[in-house]
Design a protein around this motif. Structure first.
Motif, mmCIF file in Angstrom:
data_model
loop_
_atom_site.group_PDB
_atom_site.id
_atom_site.type_symbol
_atom_site.label_atom_id
_atom_site.label_comp_id
_atom_site.label_asym_id
_atom_site.label_seq_id
_atom_site.Cartn_x
_atom_site.Cartn_y
_atom_site.Cartn_z
ATOM 1 N N ARG A 52 -1.256 -10.648 -11.527
ATOM 2 C CA ARG A 52 -0.002 -10.548 -10.783
ATOM 3 C C ARG A 52 0.682 -11.906 -10.753
ATOM 4 N NH1 ARG A 52 -0.491 -12.562 -5.463
ATOM 5 N NH2 ARG A 52 -2.635 -13.118 -5.026
ATOM 6 N N ILE A 53 1.977 -11.869 -10.495
ATOM 7 C CA ILE A 53 2.745 -13.105 -10.352
ATOM 8 C C ILE A 53 2.614 -13.539 -8.900
ATOM 9 C CG2 ILE A 53 5.031 -14.148 -10.498
ATOM 10 C CD1 ILE A 53 5.600 -12.207 -12.829
ATOM 11 N N ILE A 54 2.204 -14.780 -8.697
ATOM 12 C CA ILE A 54 1.852 -15.295 -7.371
ATOM 13 C C ILE A 54 3.076 -15.633 -6.518
ATOM 14 C CG2 ILE A 54 0.578 -17.117 -6.145
ATOM 15 C CD1 ILE A 54 -1.289 -15.430 -7.830
ATOM 16 N N SER A 55 4.098 -16.243 -7.145
ATOM 17 C CA SER A 55 5.215 -16.748 -6.347
ATOM 18 C C SER A 55 6.516 -16.696 -7.141
ATOM 19 C CB SER A 55 4.912 -18.200 -5.923
ATOM 20 O OG SER A 55 5.880 -18.658 -5.021
ATOM 21 N N GLY A 56 7.605 -16.952 -6.443
ATOM 22 C CA GLY A 56 8.905 -17.018 -7.099
ATOM 23 C C GLY A 56 9.640 -15.695 -7.094
ATOM 24 N N GLU A 57 10.603 -15.592 -7.981
ATOM 25 C CA GLU A 57 11.489 -14.440 -8.059
ATOM 26 C C GLU A 57 10.732 -13.119 -8.264
ATOM 27 O OE1 GLU A 57 15.125 -12.800 -10.937
ATOM 28 O OE2 GLU A 57 14.379 -14.848 -11.195
ATOM 29 N N PHE A 58 9.654 -13.168 -9.019
ATOM 30 C CA PHE A 58 8.915 -11.942 -9.341
ATOM 31 C C PHE A 58 7.594 -11.861 -8.585
ATOM 32 C CE2 PHE A 58 11.577 -13.039 -12.979
ATOM 33 C CZ PHE A 58 12.365 -11.897 -13.045
ATOM 34 N N LYS A 59 7.497 -12.542 -7.455
ATOM 35 C CA LYS A 59 6.276 -12.573 -6.645
ATOM 36 C C LYS A 59 5.759 -11.153 -6.384
ATOM 37 C CE LYS A 59 4.471 -13.987 -2.170
ATOM 38 N NZ LYS A 59 4.723 -14.715 -0.944
ATOM 39 N N GLY A 60 4.441 -10.990 -6.599
ATOM 40 C CA GLY A 60 3.800 -9.716 -6.311
ATOM 41 C C GLY A 60 3.837 -8.714 -7.444
ATOM 42 N N ARG A 61 4.660 -8.966 -8.468
ATOM 43 C CA ARG A 61 4.735 -8.028 -9.592
ATOM 44 C C ARG A 61 3.427 -8.038 -10.361
ATOM 45 N NH1 ARG A 61 10.293 -7.689 -10.592
ATOM 46 N NH2 ARG A 61 10.445 -5.786 -11.762
ATOM 47 N N ARG A 62 2.924 -6.881 -10.662
ATOM 48 C CA ARG A 62 1.685 -6.747 -11.439
ATOM 49 C C ARG A 62 2.026 -6.557 -12.915
ATOM 50 N NH1 ARG A 62 -2.661 -7.166 -8.837
ATOM 51 N NH2 ARG A 62 -2.770 -6.754 -6.630
ATOM 52 N N ILE A 63 1.215 -7.157 -13.747
ATOM 53 C CA ILE A 63 1.383 -7.038 -15.190
ATOM 54 C C ILE A 63 0.044 -6.567 -15.756
ATOM 55 C CG2 ILE A 63 1.874 -8.285 -17.327
ATOM 56 C CD1 ILE A 63 3.448 -10.296 -15.499
ATOM 57 N N THR A 64 0.079 -5.476 -16.499
ATOM 58 C CA THR A 64 -1.145 -4.935 -17.071
ATOM 59 C C THR A 64 -1.094 -5.088 -18.580
ATOM 60 O OG1 THR A 64 -1.241 -3.333 -15.271
ATOM 61 C CG2 THR A 64 -2.639 -2.908 -17.173
#
Length: 185
Positions: free
Chosen positions: A2-14
Motif C-alpha cells: 500500500r501507499i503509506i502517505s501523500g496524495e494516494f495514501k492508503g491505496r493498495r496495489i496488487t
C-alpha cells in the motif's frame, strides 16, 4: 502493498504473482520515508529507482509529490506493471527496461535520491558495483543520497562512500553519500 502517505495514501496495489520481486515491506518503507522526509522536499527532487520490481518505492515518491522518477528493471513484466500502475494513478514515472549495471555504466542522468533494491542473494562484490558505478559516473547530485536495500545478513559498511545503515526487521538500508576528501577541502 500500500501507499503509506501523500496524495494516494492508503491505496493498495496488487502485483501479479508471477513477477520476480520481493517488495519492500510497508514497515520498512514507512521508516525509510520518515528518514527521507527530514532531509528532502519531495517535490524538489529527482529519483532513480534501480531494480524497481513492482515500483513500490517509486509510487511512494510520486504520491508525496516527486515529479522526476525513473525506474530501471530488466524484467519486462515489472516494467509493464509499473507503466500500467503509474498510468492508472496518473503518476509521472519514466521506465527503462535494462540490466541495472549496464544502465549505470552508460547513464549520465543525475538524481537526488538513487534507491537500489537488488536481489538479497547478491554477493558483496555484486552489491559493491552499485555505489562504485554511481559515484564513478557522477550519477548522484552533490547533496544526494544512494540507498541500497539488503538483508541484515549482508555487510556492505566497508564500501566506499558508505555513511550509515538502518535496520528494520530483516531489511537493511545502507546510505551512501559524497565524501569530501582532503584534496577537496
Amino acid at each position: 502493498m500500500r501507499i503509506i502517505s501523500g496524495e494516494f495514501k492508503g491505496r493498495r496495489i496488487t502485483a501479479p504473482k508471477k513477477l520476480p520481486v520481493r517488495p519492500t515491506t510497508d514497515m520498512a518503507k514507512e521508516a525509510l520515508f520518515n528518514i527521507l522526509n527530514n532531509q528532502f522536499y519531495f517535490d524538489d527532487i529527482s529519483v532513480l529507482d534501480l531494480f524497481a520490481g513492482t515500483g513500490n518505492i517509486s509510487y511512494e515518491f510520486a504520491s508525496r509529490g516527486t515529479k522526476q522518477i525513473t525506474c530501471v528493471d530488466q524484467d519486462f513484466g515489472c516494467i509493464k506493471f509499473i507503466n500500467e500502475t503509474a498510468e492508472s494513478f496518473e503518476m509521472s514515472i519514466q521506465t527503462i527496461k535494462s540490466d541495472v549495471f549496464k544502465f549505470l555504466a552508460a547513464s549520465k542522468q543525475q538524481a537526488t535520491i538513487i534507491f537500489a533494491d537488488p536481489p538479497y542473494e547478491f554477493s558483496v562484490e555484486e552489491f559493491s558495483k552499485i555505489p562504485e558505478l554511481v559515484f564513478e559516473n557522477n550519477l548522484l547530485e552533490d547533496e544526494g543520497v544512494l540507498i541500497v536495500e539488503h538483508s541484515k545478513h549482508t555487510d556492505i559498511s566497508n564500501l566506499k562512500n558508505y555513511s550509515y545503515s538502518k535496520s528494520y526487521g530483516g531489511n537493511m538500508f545502507s546510505f551512501f553519500e559524497h565524501k569530501i576528501t582532503d584534496e577537496e577541502e
